[in-house]
Design a protein around this motif. Structure first.
Motif: not given
Length: 460
Positions: A102-104, A110-111, A130-135
């Protein structure tokens, strides 16, 4: 000085402080993703400007939340080594997945999102946020799975020789009935927190009639998300209350300061009298409501503190199995009361801004700004209720709090680290508030040519 009390104080201070960042991060990531989806769909530059404005606030909060989260985990080895040894086999799996998956996921994308403006195709760049939000949401799930095991230990066996719990079913840990109820409650609370923050900052600009093209759609989006989150928060809270009654009946009894078993049981909106509810002078009650919250029936039976104390004494041996009642009683009401006020803010806000309207009265905008505090209060007292309502257990029915503290760390050392961390967190609070205020008061970035708009430039 008591090592146990100091260790609990330190963990409480750092946990509550860290958790202020968590719901803001989860909520803002969703709102920024929705705004960028609007930009992708419409091509309207106002949405791009909104994304860049709110994206900066999201990044500030994300960075400081990361720092405080690392410090929190250090304490498991510092002040709670016996606890870490006992639950290490259980906690290792969900926390490792949270870090590695999740954090990865959220940090990597995010980067890419931060530095990918006008370098990545718009669709891929949108997918990054959206991947950041899901993560961030997945991260919450795995952490809550670990915490929920403390509330309702499942999928393990106890090794008496090693004096530790050993994992037997990771699936049981991930599908614990407590996490299945806690997770949606926490996520809806995060939506509310991010939404109210956006409402308050938008109100500051709109009250001054600044940046209407960006702030009005931001305000309307935040009001809708906040209303959805409030409804979800209340409904999921009702389900969580029933699960809590099933797994930790003492916590539900403590939430009402219900000393004797009742059927049906009333819910007191507030009580005047002793803080622990033993000697009420006046109590405003709703008949049958506690029964409904606990059992789903207005005529349900709710066990009282005294009966549960007798049961636990017979089951676990002599001891005081009651949590600190004033905290559980008033903490629960502060959480629920703040949640209801948030719902009122969203409904009134949607009504006042319908059809393109903007209120003329400045006090309306001031109230919207001050409402930023409401979800932070609700979330903080919700976690305090959850954790202190479980006392005297670290792992309910298995490990007492007094048996989890580090046995060789003297009180002076714990006091020193408590003072140091509290001081550092105070400095971080000043930095956080200063940065958030600085960038919240700035105008959204002006429209710029694509080749000059590569990142979320903090210098505008």
């Amino acid at each position: 000085m008591d090592e146990l009390l100091l260790a609990r104080l330190q963990f409480g201070v750092t946990t509550v402080y860290h958790f202020l960042f968590v719901p803001i991060t989860i909520g803002l990531s969703l709102l920024v993703a929705i705004l960028q989806t609007q930009y992708f769909r419409t091509g309207d530059e106002k949405y791009k400007r909104a994304v860049k404005f709110w994206g900066k606030l999201f990044l500030i909060n994300f960075a400081l939340g990361l720092v405080t989260g690392i410090v929190q985990e250090f304490q498991f080895g510092m002040n709670w080594s016996d606890y870490s040894r006992f639950v290490g086999d259980i906690f290792g799996a969900p926390l490792a997945i949270e870090a590695l998956l999740a954090f990865f996921l959220e940090s990597t994308f995010l980067g890419l999102w931060l530095f990918g403006w006008d370098k990545l195709p718009k669709g891929i760049h949108l997918a990054c946020i959206w991947a950041v939000a899901i993560g961030t949401t997945l991260s919450a799930y795995f952490i809550l799975a670990a915490n929920s095991w403390m509330q309702n230990p499942v999928g393990y066996t106890y090794d008496k020789a090693a004096n530790r719990a050993e994992l037997t079913s990771f699936g049981d840990v991930l599908t614990n009935k407590v996490v299945l109820a806690t997770f949606p409650h926490t996520i809806f609370a995060a939506w509310v927190t991010g939404g109210i923050l956006m409402i308050g900052i938008s109100a500051w600009h709109l009250g001054r009639r600044r940046n209407l093209d960006v702030m009005r759609p931001s305000l309307r989006l935040a009001l809708v998300v906040t209303l959805i989150g409030t409804v979800g928060f209340l409904l999921s809270g009702d389900q969580l209350g029933k699960v809590m009654t099933e797994t930790q009946p003492m916590k539900m009894a403590a939430a009402e300061a219900l000393y004797e078993t009742e059927q049906p049981a009333a819910f007191s909106l507030f009580t005047i009298g002793s803080l622990d509810g033993k000697t009420p002078i006046y109590s405003l009650e709703v008949p049958g409501l506690l029964s409904f919250l606990a059992t789903g029936s207005f005529d349900g039976k709710v066990e009282g503190i005294n009966d549960l104390q007798a049961q636990y004494t017979a089951q676990f041996g002599p001891g005081d199995y009651r949590p600190y009642i004033p905290i559980t009683y008033w903490g629960f009401r502060i959480m629920v009361g703040a949640g209801l006020l948030i719902g009122l803010v969203s409904v009134v806000g949607l009504w006042l801004t319908r059809g393109g309207r903007l209120p003329e009265k400045r006090w309306v905008w001031r109230l919207a700004i001050w409402s930023i505090a409401l979800p932070l209060i609700a979330c903080s007292f919700g976690w305090i209720f959850t954790e202190m309502g479980r006392q005297p257990w670290l792992v309910f029915g298995v490990l007492k709090t007094e048996n989890g503290v580090s046995p060789t760390v003297p009180a002076g050392t714990v006091l020193t680290s408590l003072l140091v961390y509290t001081g550092l967190y105070g400095i971080l609070a000043v930095i956080e508030v200063g940065l958030m205020l600085r960038f919240a008061k700035k105008d959204p970035p002006a429209e710029t040519p694509a080749d000059d708009d590569a990142t979320l430039d903090f210098a505008y």
